[in-house]
Design an enzyme around this catalytic site. Structure first.
Site, short mmCIF file in Angstrom:
data_model
loop_
_atom_site.label_atom_id
_atom_site.label_comp_id
_atom_site.label_asym_id
_atom_site.label_seq_id
_atom_site.Cartn_x
_atom_site.Cartn_y
_atom_site.Cartn_z
N LEU A 1 -1.21 0.29 -1.14
CA LEU A 1 -1.89 -0.48 -0.12
C LEU A 1 -1.23 -1.85 -0.05
CD1 LEU A 1 -5.67 0.19 -0.94
CD2 LEU A 1 -4.30 1.28 0.86
N ASP A 2 -1.22 -2.45 1.13
CA ASP A 2 -0.72 -3.81 1.25
C ASP A 2 -1.44 -4.73 0.28
OD1 ASP A 2 0.88 -2.99 3.32
OD2 ASP A 2 -0.41 -3.78 4.90
N HIS A 3 -0.74 -5.77 -0.14
CA HIS A 3 -1.33 -6.81 -0.98
C HIS A 3 -2.66 -7.32 -0.40
CE1 HIS A 3 -1.59 -11.25 -0.44
NE2 HIS A 3 -1.66 -11.29 -1.75
#
Length: 234
Positions: free
Chosen positions: A79-81
């Site tokens: 998942l994105d940061h």
């Protein structure tokens, strides 16, 4: 038929050097949603990398923290940061390979929730817009009809009010920043998006309001379909 979104902004380009990335991972305990001998399902907090980044100060990540308790575990996807929510870990490399194949074959069901700028007129729809990496402005991606890879997101409205809309998003492909760019492209950027949202939408929330809410897949050992949910706090 007119565009139901009525205000596409696919030509929007964030200003150069806008909102430089600052990594300040949250000091929070692991949130284990489910575990057995084969898999771990974690609830990733906003602001924490899924896996280690290249800079030394990006070593702290969810995978690093998970390995401190489960040394054999590795992340199956990312998942994105800035995105919170469900992320899957496998407890052996062989099991990781089996689950990864499901992601490649697009049999894994992923559901996200996002609160976006503006009140969306229609109840549901599909965004089918190709994406590629923006080589001149990494890590941003961009819409590109000539060289982009196909990206498809289904969506439906859950709630409207106060100039924003809560959407449920069903990505049929897994391109980098797909949900951020697709909602931006049709004129409804995700609130708090530091990479893409114009200032009013960015400043409307203290964080990116995007959460991985549901994850369903075939258990690599039992063959049964398993589903997990995590509700967002926005």
């Amino acid at each position: 038929m007119p565009d139901p979104w009525n205000n596409p902004i696919d030509d929007y380009v964030p200003p150069e050097n806008q909102r430089p990335f600052k990594y300040n991972p949250p000091d929070v305990p692991l949130d284990v949603v489910y575990e057995d001998d084969a898999i771990l399902v974690m609830n990733k907090p906003y602001g924490l990398l899924s896996v280690q980044g290249k800079p030394l100060h990006h070593k702290d990540c969810l995978e690093f923290r998970v390995k401190d308790v489960y040394p054999e575990a590795t992340a199956v996807h990312r998942l994105d940061h800035s995105t919170s929510g469900l992320i899957l870990f496998a407890r052996t490399e062989a099991l990781k390979s089996l689950i990864s194949r499901q992601f490649q074959e697009r049999t894994v069901k992923k559901v996200y929730r996002a609160r976006v700028w503006g009140e969306v007129a229609e109840e549901e729809g599909v965004i089918d817009v190709p994406l590629r990496k923006n080589w001149e402005d990494s890590p941003r991606q961009m819409v590109c009809y000539e060289r982009g890879k196909r990206a498809v997101t289904r969506w439906k409205v859950l709630e409207r009010g106060k100039g924003a809309t809560l959407l449920e998003l069903y990505p049929e492909t897994g391109r980098t920043h797909q949900l951020r760019l697709h909602t931006l492209h049709v004129g409804h950027p995700i609130l708090g998006d530091e990479l893409y949202a114009p200032d009013p939408a960015y400043e409307a929330a203290p964080r990116l309001l995007l959460h991985a809410t549901e994850l369903s897949f075939e258990h690599p050992e039992t063959g049964e379909t398993v589903s997990f949910r995590s509700e967002p706090d926005f």
